[in-house]
Design an enzyme around this catalytic site. Sequence first.
Site, PDB file in Angstrom:
ATOM      1  CB  CYS B 158      -4.780  62.094 -39.893  1.00 19.22           C
ATOM      2  SG  CYS B 158      -5.753  63.566 -40.220  1.00 19.22           S
ATOM      3  CG  ASP B 312      -8.878  59.634 -46.550  1.00 19.31           C
ATOM      4  OD1 ASP B 312      -9.599  60.595 -46.250  1.00 19.31           O
ATOM      5  OD2 ASP B 312      -7.857  59.324 -45.914  1.00 19.31           O
ATOM      6  CG  HIS B 341      -9.194  60.350 -42.792  1.00 17.56           C
ATOM      7  ND1 HIS B 341      -8.025  60.478 -43.498  1.00 17.56           N
ATOM      8  CD2 HIS B 341      -8.985  60.961 -41.600  1.00 17.56           C
ATOM      9  CE1 HIS B 341      -7.148  61.153 -42.772  1.00 17.56           C
ATOM     10  NE2 HIS B 341      -7.706  61.459 -41.613  1.00 17.56           N
TER      11      HIS B 341
END
Lengths: 175, 366
Positions: B158, B312, B341
């Site tokens: 991330c 995502d 995600h």
Amino acid sequence: MNQQLMDLWKKQMEEGTQAWVRLMSQAPGAAGAPAVDPQAFWKPFMDQGIGAWSKLMSQGPASPDLVNQWKQFLDQWIAAWSRVLEQTMGTEAFAQVLGRQLDASLNAAGPAKKAADQQIEASLASLGMASRAQVIGVAQHIAQLEEKIEGLEDRLDAVLERLDRIVGAGQGPAR
Amino acid sequence: MKDEQFTMTLEAPRLSPAMLARWQEEVTRNFLRMKHLAEMVLNPKEPEVGPTPREVIYKKNKSRVYRYASKRTVRTPLLFVPNLGISRPYIFDLMHRGSFIEYMTGQGFDFYLVDWGVFGPEDNGLDVEEVVTRLLPRLARKALQSSGAREMSVLGYCMGAPLSASFVATHPDFPVKNYINMAGPIDFSHVGMFGLWLDPRFFDVDRYVDTMGSIPADMVKAGFKLLKPTMDLSTNLNLWWNLWNPDYVTGFNALNKWANEYQPFPGEFFRQWVKEFYQQNRLVRGELRLGGQAVDLGRITCPVLAIGAKEDNIAPPACVRPFIDAVASTDREYVELPGGHISLIAGRGASVHCWPKVASWLAQRS
């Protein structure tokens, strides 16, 4: 048969949500835009859906498959709404509205926060206690001290490493 | 005539034995659903998370580096750099048999996890520059020292990906054996709805930070909830559907605890992150400068793997993939795996798709 009915539901759902998006994207009072009647839009969709379910129910004894079908229906319903909302929220118009809302909340929150901070500071001072700003200041000093000590440690490590290298070089290769 | 009278009864619908058994199963499941619901409401238990044994090898201010030891059948240890703020990193070691860290240590990797910590108002001055040029290099160095290895592989997840990639690009002295970008946004022109909402035409980050000081956890929560407004509905529907299954309930409790534990952002970090990454897209353009030094992703030459998640909506694949073109590595690969995600790295799907891919890719190069 069940699958066909589910496919019918799905098709209706897709068409319904797309129509909903079109409906949402029409600015109210836009010149030339026809008046939108949400009931007229949803009615065929609901009628066909109810028709499909009554057909399914009349086919024979109730099966536990119905429960699965219902779950699938709900999943698709949520997924369809999710797509509708995503399409709506992915527009500049929505971002603009969001920005305005945030500005309005800051306009309200800013003075309120300032007043609350001042009130708390005054209360703590009258009690002879450290203020929030002072506590934050102490915490920042501690962090800075930690940083300085670590910087010294790093330098010391570097000096020791250099010394080791010098000593190693002085001893020469082992025989 | 008499007999006929007695046979005139209402006929109940005939159910086959198989259908009857399925109805019985459905009824049993409903009883279990009610039982588990009552337990969740009347006697809620704090879920146990983070089951893999670990030790703190270094701490600095709020941040920690944890070591998860393995049998070390793979020579090069792995440094995992997650997002700063937003959420806690125990999602990577959520529960037994549902933990990326447990899986990787089981595969023989010594695993080092950066935990940025929970920042308070005293940390509002911390910005991206300090994180990349001072904090992360120190944490990484301590991990390397602790491992005794000559090199480390680095995995950024991330926001941890652009942060760690910037660190790797600006610290050629740090020996990185392999680099993995997992769901890390690099080209912010394709970053989806967050990119639109944070556009400078609609969002004045300076005004926000100047007013609030830091970004409170509630604000972070509101942003993420808004990104997927039907998420709570589908989560609760799926909970009801699977509530009869005690394993599902255990997993749900752990994940739900994590999913509702949002973390604040230090104000200056948020300012720089939004301005220079989201609004100006400086990283992929090669215009980002940190600590007086240009951040050139082209200086990354080690083997690189980038992983995008098909669904995502926080870091869509289109903003992850450009990483592959930005680095100078000859050994580089991009894969797009199923999931969103979070489900890319946590959950059943992750254990089938992502974890084995990461472990095998690293093992071949470690």
